[in-house]
Write a protein that holds these residues in place. Structure first.
Motif, PDB file in Angstrom:
ATOM      1  N   TYR A 170      60.181  -2.825 -15.554  1.00 26.53           N
ATOM      2  CA  TYR A 170      60.684  -1.917 -14.518  1.00 26.53           C
ATOM      3  C   TYR A 170      61.764  -0.991 -15.074  1.00 26.53           C
ATOM      4  CZ  TYR A 170      58.216  -5.206 -11.551  1.00 26.53           C
ATOM      5  OH  TYR A 170      57.244  -5.998 -10.990  1.00 26.53           O
ATOM      6  N   PRO A 171      61.366  -0.002 -15.878  1.00 26.92           N
ATOM      7  CA  PRO A 171      62.349   0.961 -16.378  1.00 26.92           C
ATOM      8  C   PRO A 171      62.835   1.873 -15.259  1.00 26.92           C
ATOM      9  CG  PRO A 171      60.141   1.657 -16.948  1.00 26.92           C
ATOM     10  CD  PRO A 171      60.008   0.293 -16.334  1.00 26.92           C
ATOM     11  N   ILE A 172      63.953   2.542 -15.477  1.00 32.67           N
ATOM     12  CA  ILE A 172      64.452   3.498 -14.500  1.00 32.67           C
ATOM     13  C   ILE A 172      63.397   4.590 -14.292  1.00 32.67           C
ATOM     14  CG2 ILE A 172      66.186   5.294 -14.098  1.00 32.67           C
ATOM     15  CD1 ILE A 172      68.234   3.493 -15.432  1.00 32.67           C
ATOM     16  N   GLY A 173      63.120   4.892 -13.039  1.00 31.44           N
ATOM     17  CA  GLY A 173      62.084   5.859 -12.698  1.00 31.44           C
ATOM     18  C   GLY A 173      60.773   5.219 -12.283  1.00 31.44           C
ATOM     19  N   LYS A 174      60.632   3.905 -12.554  1.00 33.35           N
ATOM     20  CA  LYS A 174      59.405   3.186 -12.166  1.00 33.35           C
ATOM     21  C   LYS A 174      59.277   3.143 -10.644  1.00 33.35           C
ATOM     22  CE  LYS A 174      56.259  -0.341 -12.534  1.00 33.35           C
ATOM     23  NZ  LYS A 174      55.144  -0.543 -13.429  1.00 33.35           N
TER      24      LYS A 174
END
Length: 212
Positions: free
Chosen positions: A113-117
């Motif tokens: 779950y990277p930032i922007g996901k």
């Protein structure tokens, strides 16, 4: 017979809600947390909006942070994935899909779950792998900008001094108009639901440990 079933279901529901209040506790939001900092930032951008906020905590013995680490995902990603795939939240995603349509609800595909996901109606906006915090923003998928209502979902996991984990789950609602009585009742119901989600998350972590 129908009346008896109603009483049994009502009693079971009341018992379940009471259990969540016993094992979870409401705590103040630290000013340094991702949730607090994001809310303060949103207040600057939208000074007329209301941002009711809540944060609940639960102690989970028998699991340590090292057990949540793996070569592919961080501790906070594993924690978030347990939440996303927990039974209650899975049911919520299915309900959202039935109400708003499958094309508007983004499916969960990976455990990273990277930032922007994006997942369902949520989007990962802030994450700190050092403090094991993650924040997601959500909004009504049929609203157009400026949207009528939305909010934030916050998760944090910490090591307990007594050997075990401290789980935190919180949220903030983003309400354009001043809180009405109906909004106030919805907010109170949301606090109860937050406790249920936190307890469900703890059970999911225990289940994952048992079978992995």
């Amino acid at each position: 017979m129908a009346r008896r079933s109603f009483y049994l279901l009502s009693g079971a529901g009341i018992t379940a809600i009471a259990a969540t209040h016993i094992v979870t506790s409401r705590i103040p939001v630290e000013s340094s947390s991702l949730l607090s900092r994001r809310v303060e930032s949103e207040k600057v951008s939208n000074p007329s909006h209301e941002y009711p906020i809540d944060l609940f905590q639960l102690e989970l013995p028998g699991i340590n942070l090292d057990e949540l680490k793996n070569s592919e995902n961080s501790v906070v990603d594993t924690y978030l994935h347990s939440f996303v795939t927990s039974p209650v939240f899975t049911l919520e995603r299915l309900l959202l899909k039935s109400v708003f349509g499958e094309s508007r609800i983004i499916p969960v595909t990976t455990a990273s779950y990277p930032i922007g996901k994006e997942l369902a109606i949520w989007k990962v906006t802030d994450k700190n792998t050092q403090t094991n915090e993650v924040l997601l923003k959500w909004k009504n998928p049929i609203d157009k900008e400026p949207y009528l209502f939305g909010g934030m979902t916050y998760l944090r996991i910490m090591l307990n001094d007594n050997k075990g984990l401290i789980l935190q789950f919180g949220s903030a609602l983003d309400i354009k108009q001043k809180l009405s009585y109906g909004s106030y009742l919805s907010m109170k119901a949301h606090f109860v639901y937050s406790r249920i989600l936190l307890l469900n998350l703890a059970l999911k972590l225990k289940w994952d440990k048992l079978w992995n």
